[in-house]
Every structure is written in structure tokens, then in C-alpha cells.
Write an enzyme that holds these catalytic residues in place. Structure first.
Site: not given
Length: 183
Positions: A80, A111, A129, A135
Site C-alpha cells: 500500500h 521455509s 528459515a 533488501k
């Protein structure tokens, strides 16, 4: 029977989805995954995407060759508009910011990783994980955490040597069998 049923349900789910490009030997059409804006998704050769993937490709997603993405990974290419001179409502307005995600060749995304809009993950990188990638991550880097930070680099020389082999991709070379080693 269960395997046949899942294959049929996957066929039904993906039969009308048009991807920009899908390379050869790719596995990603899980009944449990969500792919939005598939016309903006490019997938290289030998790509494996685990179940419960969530890809929102409004800004575009490009996966290189030999990419392995573990289960429960999310790629967001839009967010948004919430700050700046064009803001017209709170907490955000009706504008969307769309930026591409590019994942280089032979990258491993573990994961539960979340990758945010505008990120490029370099060739041979590993993302640990649960990381939140906001970035860019350079080639051969190992990044972990929230936010993801580079903690070390892979052995580039060994990577390039393996890349010269006739079949460097893990699942083509070994299948899905795992061997335990002590480090």
C-alpha cells in the site's frame, strides 16, 4: 488413489492460469499454493517450489534456474502507498506500489521466508528459515533473520565448480533423498 486425486485437483486449479514462462523440469503446482497475477511470473528450469507458497506477482516475479523454495514461502510484489506527498487517506490510500522480485540461479529459500517488493536475491544465495527479506541479497550470500542480514558467503569457487557439472541441480542429481552428516 490420493495421489491421483491431488493431481486431478491441481490440474483443475491451474488449467486456466497463464504464466509468462515456465522452464523445463519444474515442480510447483501444489493444490495448497496460491499464485496471483501469474502472467507476471517467469520460472526458469529445474525450479522446485514447496507447498503452501503464496506468490503475489502484481509487480512481477522472476525465478532463475535451479531455484529451490521450501514450503510456506511468501513473495509480495506490491504494498500500500502509506507515506509521501500523494497520500490521500489514512493509514494508507487506494494506490498500490508494485515492484518486481528477482531471484537468481541456484538460490535456496528456506521455509517460512517472506520476500518483500523490489528485492533481488543474487545467484547462489541462501535465505534462512523464517527470514523477512526487505533488501537485496548479493550473490553467494547466506542471509538470516528479521530483517534478513548477510551472515556469511558461500564458497564461490566450489559453487562455480559444481555449476560446470553436467547435472548440478540437487533434485536431478540425488532425487529427494537426504543423507545425514555431522558438521
Amino acid at each position: 488413489m490420493r495421489k491421483i486425486l491431488l493431481a486431478f485437483l491441481s490440474y483443475l486449479k491451474y488449467r486456466n492460469k497463464k504464466f509468462a514462462h515456465i522452464g523445463s523440469n519444474c515442480f510447483f503446482k501444489s493444490i495448497h499454493s496460491q499464485f496471483k497475477n501469474t502472467e507476471n511470473i517467469t520460472i526458469g528450469n529445474n525450479v522446485y517450489i514447496g507447498k503452501n507458497a503464496n506468490f503475489d506477482a502484481a509487480g512481477g516475479i522472476e525465478l532463475g534456474d535451479g531455484v529451490v523454495i521450501a514450503p510456506h514461502v511468501t513473495l509480495y510484489t506490491r504494498t500500500h502507498y502509506y507515506d509521501g506527498p500523494l497520500l490521500e487517506a489514512l493509514p494508507f490510500d487506494n494506490k498500490m506500489v508494485c515492484l518486481p522480485i528477482v531471484i537468481g540461479d541456484y538460490v535456496w529459500i528456506a521455509s517460512d521466508v517472506i520476500i518483500l517488493p523490489g528485492v533481488t536475491i543474487g545467484r547462489g544465495a541462501v535465505v534462512g528459515a523464517g527470514a523477512v527479506v526487505s533488501k537485496d541479497i548479493p550473490d553467494y550470500a547466506v542471509a538470516v533473520g528479521n530483517p534478513a542480514k548477510v551472515v556469511k558467503f558461500r564458497d564461490r569457487e566450489r559453487f562455480e565448480t559444481l555449476l560446470q557439472e553436467q547435472e548440478p541441480f540437487v533434485y536431478n542429481k540425488f532425487g529427494h533423498k537426504k543423507a545425514k552428516i555431522a558438521q
